[in-house]
Motif scaffolding. Structure first.
Motif, PDB file in Angstrom:
ATOM      1  N   PHE A  40       0.864  -1.165   0.000  1.00  0.00           N
ATOM      2  CA  PHE A  40       0.000   0.000   0.000  1.00  0.00           C
ATOM      3  C   PHE A  40       0.905   1.221   0.000  1.00  0.00           C
ATOM      4  O   PHE A  40       1.780   1.337   0.869  1.00  0.00           O
ATOM      5  CB  PHE A  40      -0.916   0.001   1.225  1.00  0.00           C
ATOM      6  N   ALA A  41       0.751   2.070  -1.007  1.00  0.00           N
ATOM      7  CA  ALA A  41       1.615   3.236  -1.162  1.00  0.00           C
ATOM      8  C   ALA A  41       3.092   2.822  -1.082  1.00  0.00           C
ATOM      9  O   ALA A  41       3.906   3.504  -0.480  1.00  0.00           O
ATOM     10  CB  ALA A  41       1.287   4.289  -0.102  1.00  0.00           C
ATOM     11  N   GLY A  42       3.391   1.674  -1.656  1.00  0.00           N
ATOM     12  CA  GLY A  42       4.776   1.223  -1.747  1.00  0.00           C
ATOM     13  C   GLY A  42       5.262   0.384  -0.579  1.00  0.00           C
ATOM     14  O   GLY A  42       6.269  -0.299  -0.679  1.00  0.00           O
ATOM     15  N   ASN A  43       4.538   0.430   0.542  1.00  0.00           N
ATOM     16  CA  ASN A  43       4.994  -0.321   1.719  1.00  0.00           C
ATOM     17  C   ASN A  43       4.278  -1.648   1.851  1.00  0.00           C
ATOM     18  O   ASN A  43       3.074  -1.733   1.655  1.00  0.00           O
ATOM     19  CB  ASN A  43       4.737   0.493   2.991  1.00  0.00           C
ATOM     20  N   ARG A  44       5.060  -2.652   2.218  1.00  0.00           N
ATOM     21  CA  ARG A  44       4.474  -3.974   2.398  1.00  0.00           C
ATOM     22  C   ARG A  44       3.589  -3.979   3.649  1.00  0.00           C
ATOM     23  O   ARG A  44       4.020  -3.554   4.723  1.00  0.00           O
ATOM     24  CB  ARG A  44       5.605  -4.991   2.546  1.00  0.00           C
ATOM     25  N   ILE A  45       2.349  -4.416   3.499  1.00  0.00           N
ATOM     26  CA  ILE A  45       1.425  -4.387   4.643  1.00  0.00           C
ATOM     27  C   ILE A  45       0.992  -5.772   5.103  1.00  0.00           C
ATOM     28  O   ILE A  45       0.227  -5.889   6.062  1.00  0.00           O
ATOM     29  CB  ILE A  45       0.168  -3.520   4.361  1.00  0.00           C
ATOM     30  N   ILE A  96      -3.461  -1.020   9.403  1.00  0.00           N
ATOM     31  CA  ILE A  96      -3.717  -0.861   7.962  1.00  0.00           C
ATOM     32  C   ILE A  96      -4.721   0.267   7.738  1.00  0.00           C
ATOM     33  O   ILE A  96      -4.561   1.104   6.851  1.00  0.00           O
ATOM     34  CB  ILE A  96      -4.190  -2.205   7.358  1.00  0.00           C
ATOM     35  N   ALA A  97      -5.736   0.319   8.582  1.00  0.00           N
ATOM     36  CA  ALA A  97      -6.725   1.402   8.483  1.00  0.00           C
ATOM     37  C   ALA A  97      -6.035   2.749   8.670  1.00  0.00           C
ATOM     38  O   ALA A  97      -6.286   3.701   7.937  1.00  0.00           O
ATOM     39  CB  ALA A  97      -7.817   1.209   9.528  1.00  0.00           C
ATOM     40  N   ARG A  98      -5.138   2.791   9.645  1.00  0.00           N
ATOM     41  CA  ARG A  98      -4.466   4.054   9.943  1.00  0.00           C
ATOM     42  C   ARG A  98      -3.537   4.492   8.812  1.00  0.00           C
ATOM     43  O   ARG A  98      -3.305   5.669   8.599  1.00  0.00           O
ATOM     44  CB  ARG A  98      -3.685   3.938  11.261  1.00  0.00           C
ATOM     45  N   LEU A  99      -3.039   3.521   8.039  1.00  0.00           N
ATOM     46  CA  LEU A  99      -2.185   3.881   6.896  1.00  0.00           C
ATOM     47  C   LEU A  99      -2.996   4.530   5.782  1.00  0.00           C
ATOM     48  O   LEU A  99      -2.449   5.204   4.919  1.00  0.00           O
ATOM     49  CB  LEU A  99      -1.477   2.638   6.352  1.00  0.00           C
ATOM     50  N   GLY A 100      -4.322   4.302   5.793  1.00  0.00           N
ATOM     51  CA  GLY A 100      -5.144   4.980   4.785  1.00  0.00           C
ATOM     52  C   GLY A 100      -6.020   4.087   3.931  1.00  0.00           C
ATOM     53  O   GLY A 100      -6.384   4.453   2.814  1.00  0.00           O
ATOM     54  N   ILE A 101      -6.365   2.907   4.445  1.00  0.00           N
ATOM     55  CA  ILE A 101      -7.321   2.066   3.728  1.00  0.00           C
ATOM     56  C   ILE A 101      -8.639   2.084   4.505  1.00  0.00           C
ATOM     57  O   ILE A 101      -8.698   1.639   5.650  1.00  0.00           O
ATOM     58  CB  ILE A 101      -6.809   0.616   3.569  1.00  0.00           C
ATOM     59  N   LEU A 138     -15.042   7.226   5.351  1.00  0.00           N
ATOM     60  CA  LEU A 138     -14.530   8.512   4.859  1.00  0.00           C
ATOM     61  C   LEU A 138     -13.945   9.364   5.978  1.00  0.00           C
ATOM     62  O   LEU A 138     -12.962  10.087   5.770  1.00  0.00           O
ATOM     63  CB  LEU A 138     -15.644   9.283   4.143  1.00  0.00           C
ATOM     64  N   MET A 139     -14.531   9.266   7.169  1.00  0.00           N
ATOM     65  CA  MET A 139     -14.045  10.044   8.316  1.00  0.00           C
ATOM     66  C   MET A 139     -12.592   9.713   8.655  1.00  0.00           C
ATOM     67  O   MET A 139     -11.910  10.490   9.313  1.00  0.00           O
ATOM     68  CB  MET A 139     -14.914   9.790   9.554  1.00  0.00           C
ATOM     69  N   THR A 140     -12.119   8.531   8.233  1.00  0.00           N
ATOM     70  CA  THR A 140     -10.724   8.173   8.494  1.00  0.00           C
ATOM     71  C   THR A 140      -9.793   8.805   7.456  1.00  0.00           C
ATOM     72  O   THR A 140      -8.591   8.592   7.488  1.00  0.00           O
ATOM     73  CB  THR A 140     -10.509   6.638   8.487  1.00  0.00           C
ATOM     74  N   ASN A 141     -10.386   9.540   6.496  1.00  0.00           N
ATOM     75  CA  ASN A 141      -9.609  10.180   5.444  1.00  0.00           C
ATOM     76  C   ASN A 141      -8.714   9.200   4.685  1.00  0.00           C
ATOM     77  O   ASN A 141      -7.491   9.355   4.636  1.00  0.00           O
ATOM     78  CB  ASN A 141      -8.789  11.331   6.022  1.00  0.00           C
ATOM     79  N   PRO A 142      -9.349   8.186   4.100  1.00  0.00           N
ATOM     80  CA  PRO A 142      -8.566   7.147   3.433  1.00  0.00           C
ATOM     81  C   PRO A 142      -8.012   7.612   2.086  1.00  0.00           C
ATOM     82  O   PRO A 142      -8.578   8.492   1.446  1.00  0.00           O
ATOM     83  CB  PRO A 142      -9.606   6.044   3.202  1.00  0.00           C
ATOM     84  N   ARG A 143      -6.926   6.991   1.684  1.00  0.00           N
ATOM     85  CA  ARG A 143      -6.429   7.178   0.309  1.00  0.00           C
ATOM     86  C   ARG A 143      -7.089   6.168  -0.604  1.00  0.00           C
ATOM     87  O   ARG A 143      -7.182   6.351  -1.801  1.00  0.00           O
ATOM     88  CB  ARG A 143      -4.916   6.931   0.274  1.00  0.00           C
ATOM     89  N   LEU A 144      -7.463   5.037   0.014  1.00  0.00           N
ATOM     90  CA  LEU A 144      -8.133   3.975  -0.742  1.00  0.00           C
ATOM     91  C   LEU A 144      -9.405   3.590   0.015  1.00  0.00           C
ATOM     92  O   LEU A 144      -9.361   3.294   1.206  1.00  0.00           O
ATOM     93  CB  LEU A 144      -7.229   2.754  -0.862  1.00  0.00           C
TER      94      LEU A 144
END
Ligand code: ATP
Length: 229
Positions: free
Chosen positions: A62-67, A75-80, A145-151
């Motif tokens: 995710f965004a280049g980093n192995r998750i 994972i949620a905090r990273l933006g999913i 959406l409130m978590t401001n996800p990228r995905l």
């Protein structure tokens, strides 16, 4: 285009039962990808591996980093942002409390979510458990959406809803796609509705990706072969 999510040869099992046998898929920045396939072919399982709810072999980035192997909350905090099948919310909390509890710093806040779903503003003090199915689904999307996800990952977001409510939700998803930079991975059965937003499609069959391409290239023949019953 920059890659947001990439899965390479993902395998996953439920105990002794293997469900994924090598799923690869990619989502780029701002792109909407439809994850398709007949019942039981591995769509929800793929989503579970992305969101850290089921261990997976292979490479998930995710965004280049192995998750792989990270717990769901990280994972949620990273933006999913996941909108799970079955629209789970905190039933004892009000609409507003549900949204605020999910909130993280960023452009999405209560006002912006209720602009997208005005019904949630009308119901702000009502307990989530007392909402209609459609309203609960709006709340589940609002929470993600409130978590401001990228995905944003949507698993059967309109399943089992009345046609009018279904249209309201599709209109909101279309607005998200056109007006924000969020990338979307979406599972849904309706080709017609997916066509409103999907740039590309990936089809899974028996736990493997068997077709992928621009959504426009998903013609009758491909649909009959891989999606027909
Ligand atoms: P649907 O559209 O019906 O939700 P799907 O494509 O999302 O289908 P999955 O739910 O990913 O399919 O299921 C893939 C395979 O894994 C199926 O064979 C299913 O029976 C199996 N499976 C799913 N969940 C479990 C579980 N909790 N335990 C054991 N096997 C499971």
């Amino acid at each position: 285009m920059k890659s947001v999510l990439s899965l390479e040869q993902i395998e996953a099992s439920y105990g002794p039962i293997q469900a994924l046998f090598g799923v690869s898929l990619h989502v780029s920045e701002g792109e909407a990808v439809a994850l398709m396939g007949r019942n039981g072919m591995g769509k929800s399982t793929t989503v579970k591996t992305i969101c850290g709810m089921l261990p997976a072999q292979g490479d998930i980035r995710f965004a280049g980093n192995r998750i792989n192997g990270l717990p769901s909350h990280k994972i949620a905090r990273l933006g999913i942002g996941l909108v799970p099948e079955g629209r789970r919310c905190f039933s004892g909390l009000s609409v507003e409390e549900n949204l605020v509890a999910a909130s993280r710093k960023g452009e999405w806040d209560f006002a912006k979510v209720t602009d997208l779903f005005p019904r949630l503003a009308e119901r702000r003090r009502q307990q989530a458990a007392s909402l209609s199915g459609g309203e609960q689904q709006m709340l589940a999307i609002g929470r993600a959406l409130m978590t401001n996800p990228r995905l944003l990952v949507l698993d059967e977001a309109t399943e089992g809803l009345a046609p009018v409510v279904r249209q309201e939700i599709w209109t909101a998803i279309e607005a998200l796609k056109n007006q924000t930079g969020v990338s979307i991975l979406i599972i849904d059965k309706s080709l017609k509705e997916l066509a409103r937003i999907a740039d590309r499609a990936v089809i899974v069959e028996r736990g493997k990706d068997v077709w992928s391409g621009p959504f426009d290239a998903l013609d009758r023949e491909v649909a009959d072969r891989h999606l027909g019953v």
